[in-house]
Design a protein around this motif. Structure first.
Motif, mmCIF file in Angstrom:
data_model
loop_
_atom_site.group_PDB
_atom_site.id
_atom_site.type_symbol
_atom_site.label_atom_id
_atom_site.label_comp_id
_atom_site.label_asym_id
_atom_site.label_seq_id
_atom_site.Cartn_x
_atom_site.Cartn_y
_atom_site.Cartn_z
ATOM 1 N N ILE A 194 -4.258 13.722 -4.715
ATOM 2 C CA ILE A 194 -3.253 12.909 -4.009
ATOM 3 C C ILE A 194 -3.949 11.828 -3.177
ATOM 4 C CG2 ILE A 194 -1.525 12.960 -2.150
ATOM 5 C CD1 ILE A 194 -0.591 15.676 -3.304
ATOM 6 N N ILE A 195 -5.038 12.193 -2.490
ATOM 7 C CA ILE A 195 -5.778 11.200 -1.696
ATOM 8 C C ILE A 195 -6.320 10.100 -2.602
ATOM 9 C CG2 ILE A 195 -7.881 10.830 -0.324
ATOM 10 C CD1 ILE A 195 -7.377 13.597 0.938
ATOM 11 N N GLU A 196 -6.842 10.502 -3.753
ATOM 12 C CA GLU A 196 -7.418 9.518 -4.687
ATOM 13 C C GLU A 196 -6.379 8.500 -5.157
ATOM 14 O OE1 GLU A 196 -9.761 9.540 -8.934
ATOM 15 O OE2 GLU A 196 -9.746 11.388 -7.769
ATOM 16 N N LEU A 197 -5.137 8.957 -5.384
ATOM 17 C CA LEU A 197 -4.090 8.073 -5.906
ATOM 18 C C LEU A 197 -3.338 7.328 -4.799
ATOM 19 C CD1 LEU A 197 -2.648 10.403 -8.674
ATOM 20 C CD2 LEU A 197 -3.963 8.324 -9.032
ATOM 21 N N SER A 198 -3.563 7.708 -3.543
ATOM 22 C CA SER A 198 -2.872 7.073 -2.415
ATOM 23 C C SER A 198 -3.769 5.999 -1.810
ATOM 24 C CB SER A 198 -2.552 8.102 -1.329
ATOM 25 O OG SER A 198 -1.869 9.205 -1.866
ATOM 26 N N ASP A 199 -3.150 5.056 -1.098
ATOM 27 C CA ASP A 199 -3.926 4.066 -0.335
ATOM 28 C C ASP A 199 -4.146 4.551 1.093
ATOM 29 O OD1 ASP A 199 -4.055 2.019 -2.425
ATOM 30 O OD2 ASP A 199 -1.891 1.894 -2.145
ATOM 31 N N ALA A 200 -3.320 5.495 1.553
ATOM 32 C CA ALA A 200 -3.452 6.074 2.894
ATOM 33 C C ALA A 200 -2.649 7.369 2.921
ATOM 34 C CB ALA A 200 -2.941 5.106 3.953
ATOM 35 N N LEU A 201 -2.867 8.158 3.986
ATOM 36 C CA LEU A 201 -2.165 9.439 4.138
ATOM 37 C C LEU A 201 -1.525 9.503 5.514
ATOM 38 C CD1 LEU A 201 -2.763 11.148 1.621
ATOM 39 C CD2 LEU A 201 -3.900 12.794 3.093
ATOM 40 N N MET A 202 -0.388 10.193 5.596
ATOM 41 C CA MET A 202 0.204 10.500 6.902
ATOM 42 C C MET A 202 0.325 12.021 7.020
ATOM 43 S SD MET A 202 3.933 9.554 8.533
ATOM 44 C CE MET A 202 3.745 7.784 8.490
ATOM 45 N N VAL A 203 -0.207 12.569 8.103
ATOM 46 C CA VAL A 203 -0.056 14.000 8.370
ATOM 47 C C VAL A 203 1.273 14.159 9.107
ATOM 48 C CG1 VAL A 203 -1.146 16.065 9.319
ATOM 49 C CG2 VAL A 203 -2.567 14.120 8.656
ATOM 50 N N ALA A 204 2.337 14.489 8.348
ATOM 51 C CA ALA A 204 3.694 14.574 8.908
ATOM 52 C C ALA A 204 3.921 15.986 9.418
ATOM 53 C CB ALA A 204 4.717 14.200 7.837
ATOM 54 N N GLY A 241 0.844 -1.192 0.000
ATOM 55 C CA GLY A 241 0.000 0.000 0.000
ATOM 56 C C GLY A 241 0.878 1.240 0.000
ATOM 57 N N LEU A 242 0.431 2.298 -0.670
ATOM 58 C CA LEU A 242 1.211 3.539 -0.732
ATOM 59 C C LEU A 242 0.617 4.571 0.223
ATOM 60 C CD1 LEU A 242 1.895 3.978 -4.572
ATOM 61 C CD2 LEU A 242 3.156 2.644 -2.870
ATOM 62 N N MET A 243 1.436 5.021 1.178
ATOM 63 C CA MET A 243 1.016 6.035 2.148
ATOM 64 C C MET A 243 1.749 7.328 1.827
ATOM 65 S SD MET A 243 1.223 5.882 6.328
ATOM 66 C CE MET A 243 0.103 4.496 6.487
ATOM 67 N N SER A 244 1.010 8.352 1.432
ATOM 68 C CA SER A 244 1.616 9.646 1.086
ATOM 69 C C SER A 244 1.773 10.489 2.338
ATOM 70 C CB SER A 244 0.735 10.402 0.080
ATOM 71 O OG SER A 244 0.699 9.713 -1.139
ATOM 72 N N LYS A 245 3.002 10.948 2.588
ATOM 73 C CA LYS A 245 3.254 11.832 3.729
ATOM 74 C C LYS A 245 3.030 13.276 3.274
ATOM 75 C CE LYS A 245 6.988 10.869 6.152
ATOM 76 N NZ LYS A 245 8.404 10.494 6.374
ATOM 77 N N ILE A 246 2.143 13.957 3.954
ATOM 78 C CA ILE A 246 1.843 15.345 3.584
ATOM 79 C C ILE A 246 2.680 16.249 4.481
ATOM 80 C CG2 ILE A 246 0.030 17.078 3.293
ATOM 81 C CD1 ILE A 246 -0.154 14.587 1.418
ATOM 82 N N GLU A 247 3.725 16.850 3.886
ATOM 83 C CA GLU A 247 4.638 17.718 4.642
ATOM 84 C C GLU A 247 5.077 18.914 3.816
ATOM 85 O OE1 GLU A 247 7.791 15.018 5.861
ATOM 86 O OE2 GLU A 247 7.475 13.837 4.060
ATOM 87 N N LYS A 248 4.444 19.104 2.630
ATOM 88 C CA LYS A 248 4.778 20.238 1.758
ATOM 89 C C LYS A 248 3.506 21.035 1.481
ATOM 90 C CE LYS A 248 8.160 20.528 -0.603
ATOM 91 N NZ LYS A 248 9.327 21.397 -0.370
ATOM 92 N N PRO A 249 3.575 22.374 1.526
ATOM 93 C CA PRO A 249 2.385 23.184 1.220
ATOM 94 C C PRO A 249 1.841 22.894 -0.173
ATOM 95 C CG PRO A 249 4.198 24.576 2.010
ATOM 96 C CD PRO A 249 4.745 23.206 1.857
ATOM 97 N N GLN A 250 2.750 22.569 -1.133
ATOM 98 C CA GLN A 250 2.317 22.311 -2.510
ATOM 99 C C GLN A 250 1.330 21.138 -2.572
ATOM 100 O OE1 GLN A 250 5.418 22.801 -1.529
ATOM 101 N NE2 GLN A 250 6.291 24.434 -2.756
ATOM 102 N N ALA A 251 1.487 20.163 -1.674
ATOM 103 C CA ALA A 251 0.592 18.994 -1.685
ATOM 104 C C ALA A 251 -0.842 19.390 -1.355
ATOM 105 C CB ALA A 251 1.086 17.954 -0.687
ATOM 106 N N LEU A 252 -1.003 20.421 -0.529
ATOM 107 C CA LEU A 252 -2.354 20.824 -0.116
ATOM 108 C C LEU A 252 -3.145 21.434 -1.267
ATOM 109 C CD1 LEU A 252 -1.403 22.382 3.325
ATOM 110 C CD2 LEU A 252 -2.454 20.149 2.920
ATOM 111 N N GLU A 253 -2.430 21.938 -2.278
ATOM 112 C CA GLU A 253 -3.115 22.557 -3.418
ATOM 113 C C GLU A 253 -3.807 21.526 -4.307
ATOM 114 O OE1 GLU A 253 -0.110 24.896 -5.356
ATOM 115 O OE2 GLU A 253 0.390 25.919 -3.467
ATOM 116 N N CYS A 254 -3.364 20.267 -4.237
ATOM 117 C CA CYS A 254 -4.006 19.224 -5.066
ATOM 118 C C CYS A 254 -4.277 17.993 -4.202
ATOM 119 C CB CYS A 254 -3.131 18.883 -6.263
ATOM 120 S SG CYS A 254 -1.392 18.644 -5.846
ATOM 121 N N ILE A 255 -4.734 18.254 -2.968
ATOM 122 C CA ILE A 255 -4.845 17.176 -1.981
ATOM 123 C C ILE A 255 -5.874 16.121 -2.382
ATOM 124 C CG2 ILE A 255 -6.530 18.324 -0.470
ATOM 125 C CD1 ILE A 255 -3.491 16.180 0.611
ATOM 126 N N ASP A 256 -6.979 16.528 -3.029
ATOM 127 C CA ASP A 256 -8.005 15.535 -3.395
ATOM 128 C C ASP A 256 -7.455 14.514 -4.384
ATOM 129 O OD1 ASP A 256 -9.837 16.678 -1.726
ATOM 130 O OD2 ASP A 256 -10.746 17.935 -3.267
#
Length: 479
Positions: free
Chosen positions: A231-241, A214-229
């Protein structure tokens, strides 16, 4: 081993917790899955740790998840003649492509992608934000900056770029080698990807992994928040780093982002892990601060799937106590009178699919009739995820014939995973669910349970049946 809480605990292994007996103690104290940090682990150590976790799993009889966290692009300045330099606020300081020791006017930056991407006005944060520079002039080979905040810089300190989107992907050469080593082990369930900036960063890993982890995307860059939906769709899980996120964004914005990401993941039915500095003081103290207890409690109240320990369990003096404390906080919060109302207020609308309707109905029936447990058969894991997305008051047992599915679901809120063969027929399906609910101590003779499954049996993605059953006097179905 029955956990008396819904939220899961992810514990990082390290020097304080790499021996098998310590891994076992952490599991008994409440760790549901373990993180191996590839920033600090050789391939040999990673393989050894996975073997030890699997030995603990064998003895405990419970599926345990393993997550390998890839380092991602670590950006650092070069070295200085004197090792460290004092700077003045307002002075000019240059980062350039000359591979020579630095002084108090310049330093080597061994990352051409930064030299090319930074624009005038962009901020450069050195040493976790202790030194802040603002780019004044760039030419692709050097960045002339003014010192805005801080006054000290030293060898190999990290560089953060909150305003700059880099052209490089999230995978470095080290990450590719680490990913190959992880996939070769064939016993790792999750890979965490550091410094994700855009949906494209997931494409290369997805291609290499081919569904094996499973792919867990770590969200630790402001740029990720601009396309978060996306990123969530393509990830299997998220980590709020929250560590790096708190460096690259104003600290006061991090709690709101944590809430936003937790709710977005719940809506999408994807697991979300809240991480970094949750019980930081327990690295060197046997008890946490009151503020840290509140921090863990907030993540639990918010409905996060899992909370993570980093240095507390990896390198601290009290790894077992840190896990026990986190488990105790979670249990207490989940019994709080306000907990149910807060969780219910965030409940997302079910998607218009048969499986979602069945999961919604299972929760409503279980709560209305005060049933003991929801038992869900899940081969791929998607039915288990749907059941957890509903955040029911009653426990959920996820039965799977696939050990890899059960291990991967160990990060998901509320799921008690059990590996069992596929049912032979409808009667076996009901008997097996009752027997396991009784054996795992989620129900006693005379209790009613609700079962969701797919008919025909063994067809992935076909959840289309609900059945209420009694646990008989021998633990079998009383039908």
């Amino acid at each position: 081993m029955k956990r008396l809480r819904k939220v899961k605990i992810l514990a990082t292994l390290g020097p304080a917790s790499s021996e098998e007996d310590m891994i076992e103690k952490l599991h008994e104290a409440g760790a549901d899955l373990f993180r191996i940090n590839m920033s600090h682990s050789s391939h040999e150590l990673m393989r050894t740790l996975v073997k030890r976790i699997r030995a603990v799993e064998e003895r405990s009889g419970r599926p345990i998840g393993v997550l390998c966290d890839l380092q991602g692009p670590k950006l650092r300045v070069g070295k200085f003649k004197n090792g460290t330099e004092q700077l003045e606020i307002g002075q000019t300081f240059t980062l350039d492509n000359k591979d020579e020791p630095g002084d108090n006017t310049r330093v080597y930056l061994p990352h051409p992608e930064i030299l090319e991407a930074v624009q005038p006005g962009h901020r450069l944060l050195i040493d976790d934000g202790r030194l802040q520079l603002r780019a004044e002039k760039t030419d692709g080979k050097s960045i002339t900056c003014v010192v805005v905040n801080g006054n000290k810089i030293s060898d190999r300190k990290g560089v953060s770029l909150p305003d700059t989107t880099l052209g490089v992907g999230a995978l470095t050469e080290k990450d590719r080698k680490d990913l190959d080593a992880v996939l070769a082990v064939d016993d790792v369930d999750w890979v965490a990807l550091s410094f994700i900036q855009r949906p494209d960063d997931l494409a290369e890993v997805r291609k290499i992994a081919r569904g094996r982890v499973g792919l867990m995307s770590k969200i630790e860059k402001p740029q990720a928040l601009e396309c978060i939906d996306e990123i969530i769709e393509l990830s299997d899980a998220l980590m709020v780093a929250r560590g790096d996120l708190g460096v690259e964004m104003p600290l006061e914005s991090v709690p709101g982002i944590q809430k936003q990401l937790t709710r977005a993941c719940r809506k999408a039915g994807k697991p979300v892990v809240v991480a970094t500095q949750m019980l930081e003081s327990m690295i060197s103290a046997p008890v946490p601060t009151r503020a840290e207890v509140s921090d863990v409690a907030t993540a639990v109240f918010e409905g996060a799937d899992a909370v993570m320990l980093s240095a507390e369990s990896a390198a601290g003096d009290y790894p077992v106590e840190a896990v026990s404390t986190m488990a105790a906080i979670a249990r207490r919060v989940e019994r709080d009178p306000n907990y149910t109302g807060i969780i219910y207020a965030q409940r997302p609308q079910p998607e218009a699919t048969g499986s979602d309707a069945i999961s919604l109905a299972a929760r409503q029936i279980a709560e209305t009739l005060n049933l003991s447990v929801i038992v869900t058969y899940t081969s791929s894991g998607s039915t288990g995820l749907r059941a957890a997305r509903e955040r029911p008051q009653v426990p959920i047992i996820a039965l799977s014939p696939v050990i890899q599915t059960a291990r991967r679901l160990s990060v998901v809120w509320g799921l008690h995973c059990v590996v069992t063969d596929d049912a032979k027929d409808h009667d076996d399906l009901v008997d097996r669910a009752c027997r396991i609910a009784y054996r795992e101590e989620f129900g006693k003779p005379g209790d009613r349970i609700i079962i969701s499954a797919g008919i025909p049996i063994g067809t992935p993605g076909s959840t289309n049946m609900l059945r209420i059953a009694y646990i008989g006097s021998d633990g079998m179905s009383g039908h």
